[in-house]
Scaffold this active site. Structure first.
Site, PDB file in Angstrom:
ATOM      1  N   ASN A 205       0.841  -1.206   0.000  1.00  0.00           N
ATOM      2  CA  ASN A 205       0.000   0.000   0.000  1.00  0.00           C
ATOM      3  C   ASN A 205       0.870   1.248   0.000  1.00  0.00           C
ATOM      4  OD1 ASN A 205       0.557   0.807   2.847  1.00  0.00           O
ATOM      5  ND2 ASN A 205      -0.336  -1.204   3.235  1.00  0.00           N
ATOM      6  N   ASP A 273      -4.641  -5.921   5.094  1.00  0.00           N
ATOM      7  CA  ASP A 273      -5.716  -6.694   5.717  1.00  0.00           C
ATOM      8  C   ASP A 273      -5.823  -8.101   5.135  1.00  0.00           C
ATOM      9  OD1 ASP A 273      -6.462  -4.690   7.475  1.00  0.00           O
ATOM     10  OD2 ASP A 273      -7.689  -3.688   5.975  1.00  0.00           O
ATOM     11  N   LYS A 283       7.951 -18.099 -10.327  1.00  0.00           N
ATOM     12  CA  LYS A 283       7.344 -16.906 -10.920  1.00  0.00           C
ATOM     13  C   LYS A 283       6.120 -17.296 -11.753  1.00  0.00           C
ATOM     14  CE  LYS A 283       8.332 -13.087 -13.970  1.00  0.00           C
ATOM     15  NZ  LYS A 283       9.083 -12.696 -15.146  1.00  0.00           N
ATOM     16  N   ASP A 301      -5.493  -9.348  12.672  1.00  0.00           N
ATOM     17  CA  ASP A 301      -5.371  -7.953  13.086  1.00  0.00           C
ATOM     18  C   ASP A 301      -4.359  -7.932  14.229  1.00  0.00           C
ATOM     19  OD1 ASP A 301      -7.364  -5.201  13.086  1.00  0.00           O
ATOM     20  OD2 ASP A 301      -5.959  -5.504  14.732  1.00  0.00           O
ATOM     21  N   ILE A 302      -3.220  -7.283  13.990  1.00  0.00           N
ATOM     22  CA  ILE A 302      -2.120  -7.352  14.962  1.00  0.00           C
ATOM     23  C   ILE A 302      -2.565  -6.793  16.319  1.00  0.00           C
ATOM     24  CG2 ILE A 302       0.248  -6.584  15.474  1.00  0.00           C
ATOM     25  CD1 ILE A 302       0.789  -6.688  12.459  1.00  0.00           C
ATOM     26  N   LYS A 337     -10.186  -2.718  19.088  1.00  0.00           N
ATOM     27  CA  LYS A 337      -8.796  -3.169  19.088  1.00  0.00           C
ATOM     28  C   LYS A 337      -8.149  -3.071  20.473  1.00  0.00           C
ATOM     29  CE  LYS A 337      -8.232  -1.923  14.215  1.00  0.00           C
ATOM     30  NZ  LYS A 337      -7.374  -2.698  13.315  1.00  0.00           N
TER      31      LYS A 337
HETATM   32  N1  CTP Z   1      -3.792  -2.808  12.181  1.00  0.00           N
HETATM   33  C1  CTP Z   1      -3.344  -3.991  12.710  1.00  0.00           C
HETATM   34  N2  CTP Z   1      -3.483  -5.154  12.016  1.00  0.00           N
HETATM   35  C2  CTP Z   1      -4.085  -5.172  10.814  1.00  0.00           C
HETATM   36  C3  CTP Z   1      -4.588  -3.954  10.277  1.00  0.00           C
HETATM   37  C4  CTP Z   1      -4.422  -2.791  10.984  1.00  0.00           C
HETATM   38  O1  CTP Z   1      -2.808  -3.985  13.820  1.00  0.00           O
HETATM   39  N3  CTP Z   1      -4.206  -6.315  10.169  1.00  0.00           N
HETATM   40  C5  CTP Z   1      -3.614  -1.577  12.958  1.00  0.00           C
HETATM   41  C6  CTP Z   1      -2.933  -0.437  12.228  1.00  0.00           C
HETATM   42  O2  CTP Z   1      -1.536  -0.444  12.431  1.00  0.00           O
HETATM   43  C7  CTP Z   1      -3.576   0.789  12.874  1.00  0.00           C
HETATM   44  C8  CTP Z   1      -4.975   0.310  13.230  1.00  0.00           C
HETATM   45  O3  CTP Z   1      -4.917  -1.105  13.260  1.00  0.00           O
HETATM   46  O4  CTP Z   1      -2.926   1.175  14.058  1.00  0.00           O
HETATM   47  C9  CTP Z   1      -6.042   0.731  12.240  1.00  0.00           C
HETATM   48  O5  CTP Z   1      -5.633   0.439  10.924  1.00  0.00           O
HETATM   49  P1  CTP Z   1      -6.555   0.827   9.692  1.00  0.00           P
HETATM   50  O6  CTP Z   1      -5.857   0.428   8.424  1.00  0.00           O
HETATM   51  O7  CTP Z   1      -6.992   2.257   9.836  1.00  0.00           O
HETATM   52  O8  CTP Z   1      -7.845  -0.026   9.928  1.00  0.00           O
HETATM   53  P2  CTP Z   1      -8.262  -1.512   9.685  1.00  0.00           P
HETATM   54  O9  CTP Z   1      -8.372  -2.183  11.002  1.00  0.00           O
HETATM   55  O10 CTP Z   1      -7.354  -2.155   8.695  1.00  0.00           O
HETATM   56  O11 CTP Z   1      -9.714  -1.328   9.123  1.00  0.00           O
HETATM   57  P3  CTP Z   1     -10.214  -0.697   7.736  1.00  0.00           P
HETATM   58  O12 CTP Z   1      -9.141  -1.027   6.711  1.00  0.00           O
HETATM   59  O13 CTP Z   1     -11.502  -1.377   7.479  1.00  0.00           O
HETATM   60  O14 CTP Z   1     -10.401   0.780   7.945  1.00  0.00           O
END
Ligand code: CTP
Length: 400
Positions: A205, A273, A283, A301-302, A337
């Protein structure tokens, strides 16, 4: 006994401001000795500093017989309680970053045992040059304290970042700045994760890592011990205590290993995500097919994975990248979270966010009014975020 200050002055137009800085220190009752580089003497005469400090000015490394019983650079390094270099040109910054000691000032830097306060001063393009930025990152990784230059009109008739901080700002920074994060361990994640498709391709990204790196720099400046877990970044991470990762799974693993030794976590990374369901060891070749389908599966989600590991006194801060309904979405993430605070970014705005140097974040927490940083540099936004986190940490741990 008064505090002993060593002031290094290098050859830039901001030398005239150092005269005022010197005066402020003398007025405050400090004993000041000045080392000037020969180039600095082209801007301001040594006599000016001598008259203000009442001390002889140190310029040349090999002035035989002035004080025959001392080795000057080693003696000066041992004498000083604080060492300030202002202005610090791109040249001196490069030399210090690489351990060069070819004049009295740089020879005094090497034996000096404490962090040095360094106030960069140069033309906007010299400051922005990646080599200078890398050298500055190195200085900060060695523990030196950088006093951010200001943005504004320059002697070279350009405008931008590179003007040395004003003498009063330097004085306050050195003598009045508190280190509210000293003794605390801060863990920062930064950059984008990269989810591999095959040995040559990956999904990622637009995160540059600039915000996360600003948090790292500021946490260090505020006195914290900082560890960085970095994905892909377009800014250098050299010199910081860094664990490099690629995928979300690797980032999760690295953060899980660090979290027990962490007081404040700032999760600034843009974590993918989804990852590719079937990684191809070879490849993927182009075929006659007009389409290809790549199946994605959800990444963990970490922050949610970390929530059950959270200890009582720890503070967890996350970011929320939002293009609409900023507050509602950010508060939802805050709750889901298990965070103590969340910094929400409006990613629909072109003037802040991805790849830019500025940001405007709105900080939400469960028990405080939302707080906006206003549009400021990412470093200033990072400092405000960390001070907010420090306040929450104080509340949780029974200290202010
Ligand atoms: N984060 C995480 N693990 C993931 C995705 C996000 O820990 N797999 C953490 C990011 O580092 C950030 C927070 O969650 O601190 C929010 O990330 P964001 O990208 O805004 O949200 P998402 O949870 O990915 O939700 P969405 O993409 O639907 O907005």
């Amino acid at each position: 006994m008064s505090k002993k200050i060593l002031l290094g002055v290098t050859g830039g137009i901001a030398c005239y401001k150092s005269v005022h800085l010197c005066r402020l220190m003398v007025k405050a009752g400090y004993e000041v000795k000045v080392i000037m580089t020969p180039a600095a003497c082209s801007f301001v005469t040594p006599l000016t500093f001598q008259a203000i400090t009442g001390n002889r000015i140190y310029i040349n490394e090999f002035d035989a017989g002035v004080e025959p019983d001392i080795i000057e650079h080693v003696w000066l390094a041992g004498w000083a309680d604080e060492f300030i270099i202002a202005p610090a040109t791109a040249n001196i910054i490069a030399k210090i970053a690489h351990g060069i000691a070819d004049d009295l000032l740089t020879s005094t830097v090497l034996p000096y045992k404490k962090p040095i306060f360094i106030a960069p001063s140069m033309n906007v393009d010299m400051y922005a040059n990646p080599v200078t930025q890398k050298n500055l990152a190195l200085l900060s990784s060695f523990g030196h304290d950088l006093i951010d230059p200001n943005t504004g009109e320059m002697a070279c008739r350009t405008e931008g970042k590179g003007r040395m901080a004003e003498p009063e700002e330097i004085f306050d920074y050195v003598f009045c700045k508190e280190k509210p994060l000293s003794g605390l361990k801060v863990l920062v994640t930064a950059g984008a994760t990269a989810e591999a498709i095959d040995p040559v391709r990956f999904i990622t990204n637009r995160s540059s890592g600039k915000m996360g790196l600003a948090v790292v720099r500021q946490a260090k400046a505020l006195g914290a011990e900082v560890r960085l877990v970095a994905g892909l970044t377009s800014v250098g991470t050299e010199g910081f205590d860094t664990v490099k990762v690629q995928s979300a799974l690797e980032m999760l693993d690295a953060v899980q290993k660090e979290i027990a030794q962490t007081d404040i976590l700032v999760m600034a990374a843009a974590v993918a995500d989804f990852r590719v369901a079937e990684y191809s060891e070879t490849k993927i070749k182009k075929t006659d097919e007009a389409e290809i389908t790549i199946r994605l599966v959800k990444n963990p989600d970490i922050l949610k994975e970390l929530a059950p590991l959270k200890k009582n006194g720890q503070v967890f801060a996350g970011f929320a990248a939002e293009s609409d309904n900023l507050e509602v979405n950010a508060r939802k993430k805050l709750a889901e979270k298990g965070l103590d605070m969340i910094a929400a970014n409006d990613i629909s705005r072109k003037d802040i966010g991805f790849e830019t140097d500025d940001n405007e974040i709105m900080i939400f927490s469960s028990d405080r009014e939302p707080f906006s940083t206003g549009k400021v540099s990412k470093d200033t936004a990072a400092e405000k975020l960390l001070l907010f986190a420090r306040e929450l940490y104080g509340k949780k741990n029974g200290s202010v």
